[in-house]
Design an enzyme around this catalytic site. Structure first.
Site, PDB file in Angstrom:
ATOM      1  CE  LYS A 174     -17.052  -6.441   3.094  1.00 30.22           C
ATOM      2  NZ  LYS A 174     -16.370  -7.674   3.484  1.00 30.22           N
TER       3      LYS A 174
ATOM      4  CG  MET B 147      22.636  12.147   3.996  1.00 29.23           C
ATOM      5  SD  MET B 147      23.895  13.209   3.243  1.00 29.23           S
ATOM      6  CE  MET B 147      22.988  13.872   1.848  1.00 29.23           C
TER       7      MET B 147
ATOM      8  CG  PHE C 233     -10.264  -9.560  10.916  1.00 29.73           C
ATOM      9  CD1 PHE C 233      -9.037 -10.004  11.402  1.00 29.73           C
ATOM     10  CD2 PHE C 233     -10.460  -9.545   9.547  1.00 29.73           C
ATOM     11  CE1 PHE C 233      -8.038 -10.435  10.538  1.00 29.73           C
ATOM     12  CE2 PHE C 233      -9.471  -9.974   8.674  1.00 29.73           C
ATOM     13  CZ  PHE C 233      -8.251 -10.409   9.171  1.00 29.73           C
ATOM     14  CD  GLN C 234      -7.555  -7.232   7.441  1.00 28.56           C
ATOM     15  OE1 GLN C 234      -8.392  -6.964   6.594  1.00 28.56           O
ATOM     16  NE2 GLN C 234      -6.380  -7.768   7.147  1.00 28.56           N
TER      17      GLN C 234
ATOM     18  CD  GLU D 285      -1.698  -2.377   1.666  1.00 27.90           C
ATOM     19  OE1 GLU D 285      -0.508  -2.606   1.974  1.00 27.90           O
ATOM     20  OE2 GLU D 285      -2.590  -3.238   1.784  1.00 27.90           O
TER      21      GLU D 285
END
Lengths: 175, 577
Positions: B179, B492, B129-130, B67
């Site tokens: 949802k 760096m 969940f999630q 993502e």
């Protein structure tokens, strides 16, 4: 090093979920403590008013106002000194009803402090007081000697002495 | 002026039709002119993906391998096109994986709309969940965000999201959709958002401030312009050029402002900042009027604020009022979109050429050339320098490529030496400094500007942070040219350790995999260069390839980027070695 003062910040916002989070995050990032916060309806329909009390330098408060005004749902933010506002806090004391009956002094305290009894039953009574932070604290110290069962105080609410041109601003912005 | 097609006008207001929330999301994207989005499916966003399947001829979804890659690709797309980038993810980990890209877009003012799925409204707050509070998590790093719990909110919120993302000072917006809202049916009708009551994207311009600014500029003997990305975001490149040319003002870019003005323009005096050029940094503390245009005085630009341009009157052309006086106290602030304010100011500007003053920059350029540039671009010692790789890319691309850089030494070298002939050619992670940015951002840039050559210059460290996006290239055939400058160090950080931590190289040595084998595993053309004599041909071959190409250049291991302003030092204390 500029000195820190108490400033009242007034924020006019859309009445939407999540804004308190956005506004408090601005203070959090800069590690600045909010002394008190109050959110309520404003004089304008569907517009909320946040009143925050902070102890910061004027430079800090100016930058904070800039960051607050950047938020999409903030209509306008202002900051004011104590001198520029009329401000109040409110508090409630829960005290034993016995005190009211047995202690002659308590009536004098109520009268002198310009507080009022707003609820009473056989066990306790509730005393309400509005005033400045100092006035509220003074009454607390006096009543503390007699035993306070519960105490709660609100954040500061404030009205500016000068005009706050939000209504005019809203007329200009397309509703 | 934007010319609308009939189809676009029709899409701005649609007639009411009963559809699901998921289909509404897709229709909103189409109405906003989106034809490409990046994302990763999952449980809580599946209804929308199901609709995407139906609309795949109109709306192309690119499956990134993470993502984070979706957000960086959307950023690259947005930066190359000036349009809003779109990224999509599911709830929970999908949503949290977007955060780095969102934070990057926020600090670099990149227009982006992120859509996340969320658990059903009845489960919110139950640690389902999630489930994550993505609205709470993303609040500090979004321009605006909103959680939709009912389908009928979708059109208005989506319209608002695009309007907020692209207007004023652009930024990322996140829309979280439960949802149940994706499944619900409702009467869909779409109307584009053109205003939000509480939001003024562009502050009102004041003629008084323009007059005051012009007066200061006209009377200046040693005026100096520092411009930023505001010029590009405001599409004010021509107005900006006309402005500096009329007044003959030496002008330097910030990191994100690069490419707004061609590198070889006679008034272009380089880049300011920590690894910027010697002359503009040094002469910041010599100018009498400092004109900041569409830039925000980032600490990497100013160094020690108490010693930054104290002698100068400061004029700040800026769209975001909160940036005025935030870091540097201004004498005149000109609020507004620079395209408009520079246009209004131009007729009042006195034609001038500050030849002697410009020569002072050129004199210092010669010092920088002798001490730094010569060794970087025309090295005589054995090891390959990062600078000569960039020089070869310039030659092979004739300065026409979009150069996407990651974060680190290679980024600073590329910014210093890449030549840009046209705007929107420099895409890098500036404010957040996100390693892993370049590979997915280059994919997005190439898809946004397929007619242009896109070269991603990446360090060996940052490359491995999002190396899985090679899979996205494999699947999409995005013809990105990837150049990894491999010094087997987190370069760096190693440079700082060398200069400020007594060469204690704590955890900066990289044991790297066989990058060629990995590229070939993704069926990509690949080549490795270890010798100077092979470099030019290898770069030429890469640029001539019509497909994606991976080039690894093994550069000198312990090379440093100079000039440098150490943290906390003044810009005039810029070090040449």
């Amino acid at each position: 090093m500029s000195t820190k003062n108490t400033y009242t910040i007034s924020i006019y916002t859309e009445n939407n979920v999540g804004l308190l989070n956005r506004i408090s995050a601005i203070f959090l990032r800069r590690h600045l403590n909010i002394e008190s916060v109050n959110v309520s309806k404003s004089e304008i329909k569907s517009v909320s008013r946040f009143t925050l009390l902070v102890k910061v330098t004027e430079e800090q408060v100016k930058k904070i106002i800039g960051q607050i005004e950047k938020q999409v749902e903030v209509i306008k933010a202002f900051y004011h000194t104590d001198e520029a506002t009329v401000y109040q806090e409110s508090c409630l004391f829960k005290l034993s009803t016995d005190l009211l009956i047995q202690n002659d002094e308590i009536q004098t305290i109520i009268n002198q402090s310009k507080s009022r009894v707003i609820n009473i039953n056989k066990n306790f009574f509730v005393l309400e007081k509005s005033g400045t932070k100092e006035e509220v604290e003074e009454l607390y110290h006096i009543l503390d000697k007699h035993g306070i069962m519960q105490f709660v105080r609100s954040g500061r609410i404030a009205i500016t002495k000068d005009e706050m041109p939000v209504s005019k601003l809203l007329q200009l912005i397309k509703a | 002026m934007e010319t609308k097609t009939k189809q676009q006008t029709e899409l701005e207001t649609t007639e009411s039709v009963t559809i699901t929330g998921a289909e509404a999301v897709v229709k909103c994207l189409l109405a906003e002119g989106v034809d490409l989005l990046y994302g990763y499916p999952g449980g809580a966003i599946m209804p929308v993906y199901d609709e995407l399947y139906k609309y795949q001829d109109k709306l192309h979804h690119v499956l990134t391998r993470h993502e984070q890659g979706a957000t960086h690709a959307a950023q690259g797309y947005a930066r190359a096109t000036g349009k809003v980038g779109v990224a999509m993810a599911t709830s929970g980990p999908g949503a949290t994986n977007l955060i780095t890209g969102i934070a990057d877009a926020q600090i670099d003012s990149t227009p982006m709309v992120c859509i996340t799925g969320q658990v059903g409204a009845h489960l919110l707050g139950s640690d389902a969940f999630q489930e994550t509070d993505i609205v709470g998590i993303s609040t500090p790093v979004t321009k605006w965000n909103y959680q939709i719990t009912k389908a009928n909110e979708i059109p208005e919120v989506m319209a608002k999201a695009f309007y907020i993302a692209r207007s004023g000072r652009p930024g990322p917006v996140l829309v979280d959709i439960t949802k149940n809202a994706q499944f619900e049916e409702f009467d869909f009708e779409y109307k584009k958002c053109t205003s939000v009551r509480s939001y003024q994207p562009v502050p009102n311009m004041s003629m008084q401030s323009i007059e005051a600014a012009v007066e200061l500029i006209n009377n200046a003997e040693r005026p100096f312009v520092v411009w930023g990305q505001g010029v590009i975001l405001g599409e004010a490149e021509e107005e900006f050029k006309a402005f500096i040319e009329k007044a003959g003002i030496p002008s330097a870019s910030t990191l994100l402002g690069l490419s707004a003005l061609p590198t070889k323009h006679p008034l272009h005096v380089g880049m300011v900042g920590m690894h910027g050029n010697y002359s503009p940094n040094k002469l910041t503390n010599e100018c009498d009027v400092l004109i900041a245009i569409g830039m925000r005085f980032d600490d990497r630009v100013t160094g020690d604020l108490s010693r930054y341009a104290k002698q100068a009157k400061v004029v700040h052309f800026e769209i975001d009022p909160a940036e005025v006086d935030k870091n540097v106290k201004t004498d005149v602030a000109v609020l507004g979109n620079v395209k408009e304010t520079l246009t209004v100011a131009l007729p009042f500007l006195k034609a001038n050429s500050h030849k002697e003053w410009l020569q002072e920059f050129r004199n210092l350029d010669a010092v920088e050339f002798d001490n730094v540039i010569k060794n970087d671009l025309f090295p005589t010692k054995e090891g390959l320098t990062m600078g000569e790789v960039i020089k070869q890319i310039n030659e092979a691309s004739e300065g026409k490529a979009i150069v996407v850089t990651d974060v680190g030494q290679h980024q600073m070298i590329a910014s210093r030496y890449a030549e840009f002939n046209q705007t929107k050619s420099n895409i890098t992670s500036g404010g957040l400094g996100t390693m892993g940015f370049a590979l997915p951002a280059a994919i997005g840039a190439k898809m946004g500007a397929p007619e242009r050559e896109v070269v991603a210059v990446i360090g060996d460290g940052g490359y491995q942070m999002t190396i899985q996006e090679l899979g996205t290239i494999l699947q999409t055939k995005a013809a990105v040219k990837i150049v990894v400058l491999n010094n087997e160090f987190l370069g760096m950080v190693r440079q700082w350790q060398q200069l400020f931590f007594d060469k204690r190289y704590a955890s900066t040595v990289m044991t790297n995999p066989d990058f060629i084998a990995i590229a070939k595993g993704y069926h990509m053309e690949a080549n490795r260069v270890t010798k100077r004599e092979d470099l030019a041909n290898a770069v030429q071959e890469m640029m001539q390839s019509k497909e994606a190409y991976f080039l690894e250049v093994c550069v000198e291991k312990e090379d440093n980027v100079f000039p440098m302003i150490p943290t906390g030092a003044s810009v005039s204390d810029v070090r040449l070695k």
